[in-house]
Each structure stands twice: as C-alpha cells, then as structure tokens.
Enzyme design. Structure first.
Site, PDB file in Angstrom:
ATOM      1  N   ARG A 234       0.847  -1.186   0.000  1.00 14.69           N
ATOM      2  CA  ARG A 234       0.000   0.000   0.000  1.00 14.69           C
ATOM      3  C   ARG A 234       0.885   1.239   0.000  1.00 14.69           C
ATOM      4  O   ARG A 234       1.891   1.295   0.719  1.00 14.69           O
ATOM      5  CB  ARG A 234      -0.937   0.016   1.223  1.00 14.69           C
ATOM      6  CG  ARG A 234      -2.070  -0.977   1.138  1.00 14.69           C
ATOM      7  CD  ARG A 234      -3.078  -0.611   0.051  1.00 14.69           C
ATOM      8  NE  ARG A 234      -4.178  -1.540  -0.049  1.00 14.69           N
ATOM      9  CZ  ARG A 234      -4.214  -2.582  -0.884  1.00 14.69           C
ATOM     10  NH1 ARG A 234      -3.183  -2.825  -1.683  1.00 14.69           N
ATOM     11  NH2 ARG A 234      -5.269  -3.369  -0.935  1.00 14.69           N
ATOM     12  N   ASP A 258       5.156  -0.359  -6.689  1.00 14.85           N
ATOM     13  CA  ASP A 258       3.997  -0.768  -7.482  1.00 14.85           C
ATOM     14  C   ASP A 258       2.750  -0.065  -6.957  1.00 14.85           C
ATOM     15  O   ASP A 258       1.668  -0.224  -7.507  1.00 14.85           O
ATOM     16  CB  ASP A 258       3.807  -2.290  -7.418  1.00 14.85           C
ATOM     17  CG  ASP A 258       2.710  -2.766  -8.354  1.00 14.85           C
ATOM     18  OD1 ASP A 258       2.732  -2.394  -9.548  1.00 14.85           O
ATOM     19  OD2 ASP A 258       1.801  -3.508  -7.904  1.00 14.85           O
ATOM     20  N   GLU A 263      -2.098   7.402  -5.493  1.00 17.08           N
ATOM     21  CA  GLU A 263      -2.297   6.709  -6.767  1.00 17.08           C
ATOM     22  C   GLU A 263      -3.721   6.790  -7.298  1.00 17.08           C
ATOM     23  O   GLU A 263      -3.955   6.591  -8.495  1.00 17.08           O
ATOM     24  CB  GLU A 263      -1.897   5.243  -6.644  1.00 17.08           C
ATOM     25  CG  GLU A 263      -2.818   4.397  -5.784  1.00 17.08           C
ATOM     26  CD  GLU A 263      -2.418   2.917  -5.800  1.00 17.08           C
ATOM     27  OE1 GLU A 263      -3.246   2.104  -6.193  1.00 17.08           O
ATOM     28  OE2 GLU A 263      -1.274   2.603  -5.425  1.00 17.08           O
ATOM     29  N   HIS A 295       0.463  -0.457 -10.041  1.00 14.59           N
ATOM     30  CA  HIS A 295      -0.368  -1.372  -9.255  1.00 14.59           C
ATOM     31  C   HIS A 295      -0.757  -2.602 -10.062  1.00 14.59           C
ATOM     32  O   HIS A 295      -1.932  -2.972 -10.158  1.00 14.59           O
ATOM     33  CB  HIS A 295      -1.626  -0.659  -8.738  1.00 14.59           C
ATOM     34  CG  HIS A 295      -2.152  -1.254  -7.463  1.00 14.59           C
ATOM     35  ND1 HIS A 295      -2.544  -0.488  -6.387  1.00 14.59           N
ATOM     36  CD2 HIS A 295      -2.353  -2.540  -7.095  1.00 14.59           C
ATOM     37  CE1 HIS A 295      -2.974  -1.285  -5.410  1.00 14.59           C
ATOM     38  NE2 HIS A 295      -2.858  -2.531  -5.829  1.00 14.59           N
ATOM     39  N   GLN A 296       0.246  -3.248 -10.639  1.00 16.74           N
ATOM     40  CA  GLN A 296      -0.005  -4.432 -11.456  1.00 16.74           C
ATOM     41  C   GLN A 296       0.492  -5.718 -10.803  1.00 16.74           C
ATOM     42  O   GLN A 296       0.462  -6.784 -11.419  1.00 16.74           O
ATOM     43  CB  GLN A 296       0.628  -4.279 -12.840  1.00 16.74           C
ATOM     44  CG  GLN A 296       2.148  -4.379 -12.869  1.00 16.74           C
ATOM     45  CD  GLN A 296       2.713  -4.293 -14.267  1.00 16.74           C
ATOM     46  OE1 GLN A 296       2.880  -3.206 -14.799  1.00 16.74           O
ATOM     47  NE2 GLN A 296       3.023  -5.428 -14.862  1.00 16.74           N
TER      48      GLN A 296
END
Length: 329
Positions: A234, A258, A263, A295-296
């Site tokens: 997070r 990530d 975001e 965020h993959q």
C-alpha cells in the site's frame, strides 16, 4: 415464485474486469459496470442496486456509506484484499456487510516484487532500451547478486511468506519483522535490526494506523547506505517525500514502487496525453534508480480468475444468508 436477481454495481471497472466477471457470472446475479471511482459524487449510481463491488482506490467513507444505506445497498464486496479504504464502523452502524478477497494469488504479488528487484539490480529495463538502439555497451549496467544479500521482509502474511520462499531459492539471507506471525522460513528480528542489517527491504504488510508511514525519515536514517526499498503493498506505508530526500542524499540506493500514496488520481488510467499535476510523483520519475509500475502486482490470469471466483462466492453466501467466510468486521 421466481426470486428477483441480485443486482450488483461495479465501480472503478476496467475492460478486464468486465471480461473476467462476465465469464463466471451466474444467472441469479445481474451487473452494471461503472468506470467511475466510487466517491461522494458517483455514489448516486448505486441507486437500485442490492450490493456494490469495489476496488482498492474507491472511497468508502462514512458519508459514502451513509448514502449507500439510504439507497438500499446491503453489501459491499471488495474485489481486493485490502480494506483500509472502508469505514467499517459506519458500515456496521448501517447494517451493511463488507466482504473481501483475502488471498487471490500471493505468488502473483511476490513474483512481481522479485521482478522489480531483479530489474533494478540488473538494470534490465535500461539494457532493453539500449539494445533496441543497437547500443551494446555494458558501462553503466553493473548490477549485484541477490545471492547472499540480506533481504528484510516487513510482514509475513501469505504474500510475504510466498516471497520468502522465492528468496530462499536464490540463496538470500532472509530476515523478517512481523509481531503477529512466527515462521521457520526466515529469522525473526526487531524492526530496528531489520532496518540496520538489510541490503534490500520489501514491504508486505497491510496499511493500518500502526503501519502508516512505517518507512519515514527516522526509519531511513537507520538503514544501510545504498539500500533498496520495494513496496508492492500500500502506498501510504512510505513517506514519499522522505524517500525523495533519501534518494537525493544517496542513502536510498534504489526504490521500486507498485503502489503510491496518491495513486487514486493516477493509476488504472491512460494519462499519456495529460499533464500530471502531482509534483512528488513527477520528481520520483526523474531518478534513474527509481522503478514504478502502476499497481499491477496482482495482475496475472490466475489471480484475476481467483478474485472473480471468490468475489462471486462472497455474494452467493450473502444471498443465501449463509455465514460470510470473508467478512470484514
């Protein structure tokens, strides 16, 4: 007598969500997909639905949940593991059940974390671009072995455990900090020891009041010069400005993200033709030793399929008035 289908509204929907859920959707559940993020403005779209299905950046604040209650929504089905974006007290007060997907594919996120580490350590992203331009010079591409490096893992849940197993295969020296978990896969240490001894630090813990900005100026000061920091959990686990300062002072040698604290304004959107106003994010992009993906970490065929199956099973349990296996209380 025919029972009316359960109406489920999806928010923050991507094309892959529609394809994945439609392929497994039972006849007794009908859906409508909204690309909009759920917030105080878009919550009106939930009118007429029995439940909503949300993702990591949807806003489920007290005000939003109160409005959902007024609209007759009885279920919030999170198609993710994290639930820090949900006001659970408000949901309980209004009798709205909250369910989640606690474990879709721990290996997916763990493997992505490793991919970020290896990409940064061996500079494969830079080598790829060079070769595309017929540049085969190795200068500037010197990397380091993962073998025998001390890797500190903060959080040893399902993802952290999967990550440790991978690291053990590489011959890394793995230490971890998790006050709620014991494991014989790695050595348990204090958070201070982890900061001081680790060559690489990976975050695999949830976002709570206790872990908010767990990586801050004081934590960075305790780390080795040139340490690598990786966050696939997070965004708000790290104080981004503190990391920028540590990058500028060379205390932080590598940073792989990530996730990002702000975001929700950026990720899961094509902004290639837009001007990004987030100066902190733009500053991160200027560093040659920073690697960011959008965020993959969860995004594999196996993980998406499991997310769909678990989410729909959660909804089925609610419809059947059965105990909710994955209820968040």
């Amino acid at each position: 007598m025919t029972t009316a289908p359960f109406r489920l509204a999806f928010f923050s929907t991507q094309k892959y969500d529609i394809t994945a859920f439609d392929s497994q959707l039972p006849k007794h559940i009908t859906t409508e997909y909204f690309s909009q993020q759920l917030n105080e403005t878009s919550v009106k779209l939930a009118e007429g639905f029995d439940g909503i299905c949300c993702f990591v950046n949807d806003v489920l604040s007290e005000d939003v949940i109160e409005r959902l209650h007024q609209l007759g929504v009885k279920l919030i089905a999170l198609r993710c593991a994290g639930f820090n974006n949900v006001d659970l007290k408000a949901a309980k007060n209004h009798g709205i059940k909250v369910v989640r997907v606690p474990a879709y594919s721990p290996e997916a996120v763990a493997e992505h974390c490793l991919a970020l580490i290896l990409t940064l350590s061996r500079k494969t992203h830079k080598a790829y671009n060079r070769v595309k331009e017929n540049n085969f010079d190795l200068n500037g591409l010197l990397g380091f072995n993962l073998h025998n490096k001390t890797v500190g893992v903060i959080g040893l849940g399902k993802i952290g455990t999967a990550f440790v197993k991978i690291l053990n295969g590489f011959g890394a020296n793995v230490i971890y900090f998790d006050p709620f978990t014991e494991s014989d896969l790695a050595q348990s240490v204090s958070i201070e020891t982890l900061y001081q001894q680790s060559d690489i630090i990976a975050l695999h813990c949830p976002l709570t009041n206790d872990t908010l900005h767990i990586i801050n100026e004081q934590a960075l000061e305790q780390m080795k010069p040139g340490v690598m920091l990786v966050n696939t959990s997070r965004g708000a686990l790290i104080d981004t400005q503190a990391c920028i300062n540590a990058l500028k002072s060379r205390k932080l040698g590598y940073l792989a993200l990530d996730v990002y604290e702000q975001e929700s304004e950026l990720f899961f959107k094509d902004m290639s033709c837009e001007i990004i106003d987030d100066d902190i994010f733009q500053r991160l992009l200027t560093f040659p030793n920073v690697l960011i993906t959008g965020h993959q970490g969860f995004f594999t065929k196996e993980a998406v399929s499991e997310i769909v199956a678990t989410t729909l099973n959660n909804v089925d349990e609610f419809i059947a008035n059965s105990p909710l296996t994955n209820e968040v209380k």
